[in-house]
Scaffold this motif. Structure first.
Motif, mmCIF file in Angstrom:
data_model
loop_
_atom_site.group_PDB
_atom_site.id
_atom_site.type_symbol
_atom_site.label_atom_id
_atom_site.label_comp_id
_atom_site.label_asym_id
_atom_site.label_seq_id
_atom_site.Cartn_x
_atom_site.Cartn_y
_atom_site.Cartn_z
ATOM 1 N N LEU A 50 -22.666 45.434 46.435
ATOM 2 C CA LEU A 50 -22.993 45.954 45.820
ATOM 3 C C LEU A 50 -22.418 47.070 45.248
ATOM 4 O O LEU A 50 -22.877 48.273 46.366
ATOM 5 N N THR A 51 -22.485 47.586 44.334
ATOM 6 C CA THR A 51 -21.959 48.804 43.522
ATOM 7 C C THR A 51 -22.542 49.757 42.254
ATOM 8 O O THR A 51 -23.770 48.993 42.035
ATOM 9 N N CYS A 52 -22.484 51.283 42.767
ATOM 10 C CA CYS A 52 -23.533 51.590 41.852
ATOM 11 C C CYS A 52 -22.738 52.803 41.939
ATOM 12 O O CYS A 52 -22.114 53.759 42.267
ATOM 13 N N GLY A 53 -22.751 53.142 40.540
ATOM 14 C CA GLY A 53 -21.478 53.947 39.357
ATOM 15 C C GLY A 53 -20.399 53.903 38.848
ATOM 16 O O GLY A 53 -19.371 54.146 39.572
ATOM 17 N N PRO A 54 -20.234 52.499 38.072
ATOM 18 C CA PRO A 54 -22.016 52.335 37.242
ATOM 19 C C PRO A 54 -22.199 51.140 38.452
ATOM 20 O O PRO A 54 -21.328 50.764 39.478
ATOM 21 N N ALA A 55 -23.710 50.482 37.883
ATOM 22 C CA ALA A 55 -23.952 49.667 38.748
ATOM 23 C C ALA A 55 -23.290 48.287 38.793
ATOM 24 O O ALA A 55 -23.549 47.948 37.892
ATOM 25 N N GLY A 56 -23.082 47.550 39.653
ATOM 26 C CA GLY A 56 -22.523 46.170 39.638
ATOM 27 C C GLY A 56 -22.335 45.271 41.319
ATOM 28 O O GLY A 56 -23.691 45.434 41.411
ATOM 29 N N GLY A 57 -21.549 44.416 41.040
ATOM 30 C CA GLY A 57 -21.605 43.431 42.515
ATOM 31 C C GLY A 57 -22.151 42.603 41.935
ATOM 32 O O GLY A 57 -22.488 41.849 40.679
ATOM 33 N N ASP A 58 -22.286 41.166 43.012
ATOM 34 C CA ASP A 58 -22.515 39.814 42.451
ATOM 35 C C ASP A 58 -24.244 40.283 42.818
ATOM 36 O O ASP A 58 -25.126 38.853 43.364
ATOM 37 N N HIS A 59 -24.773 41.591 42.878
ATOM 38 C CA HIS A 59 -26.511 41.754 43.745
ATOM 39 C C HIS A 59 -26.680 40.905 41.627
ATOM 40 O O HIS A 59 -26.581 41.520 41.301
ATOM 41 N N PRO A 60 -28.138 40.414 42.239
ATOM 42 C CA PRO A 60 -28.915 40.127 40.521
ATOM 43 C C PRO A 60 -29.717 40.643 40.038
ATOM 44 O O PRO A 60 -29.932 40.886 38.838
ATOM 45 N N ARG A 61 -29.707 41.704 40.523
ATOM 46 C CA ARG A 61 -30.375 43.454 40.090
ATOM 47 C C ARG A 61 -29.936 44.297 40.168
ATOM 48 O O ARG A 61 -30.998 45.138 41.571
#
Length: 128
Positions: A50-61
């Motif tokens: 999960l990455t934040c700023g911007p939100a991303g990664g392979d987390h489904p939400r």
């Protein structure tokens, strides 16, 4: 029988709450910003990034997960448990968060009685 189950559930909740989660969020000396937030969340054999700023990664939400983390300043030990009812089935599961939040190191883990208890306690973070 129902009173016994309710009493047992209350006792288990008290014991689980007394144990408390293990958490560490250590400060960094660099500039803080959500772009510095990269976390790995795991439980059982499941892993998401999960990455934040911007939100991303392979987390489904990712948007909701980042909002949850923003509300608790990136410290999973500050999560407030929901009020869902879980079966009294003992099948322990350990949730872990590792990485950085706004430039600070995050290492957290907590063992729950089962996946329902984990979901109730962690909300969207471990819904994968």
């Amino acid at each position: 029988m129902i009173r016994t189950m309710i009493g047992l559930a209350a006792a288990l909740a008290a014991v689980a709450g007394a144990a408390g989660p293990a958490a560490a969020v250590t400060g960094g000396s660099g500039p803080r910003g959500a772009a510095d937030s990269k976390l790995t969340l795991t439980y059982q054999a499941k892993v998401v990034h999960l990455t934040c700023g911007p939100a991303g990664g392979d987390h489904p939400r990712p948007v909701q997960a980042c909002a949850t983390l923003r509300d608790i300043d990136g410290n999973p030990a500050r999560l407030k448990s929901g009020d869902a009812f879980c079966m009294l089935l003992y099948a322990p599961v350990t949730a872990r968060v590792q990485g950085t939040w706004e430039g600070r190191s995050v290492r957290w883990q907590q063992t729950y009685g089962n996946t329902c208890e984990m979901a109730r306690a962690t909300g969207v973070l471990f819904q994968f």
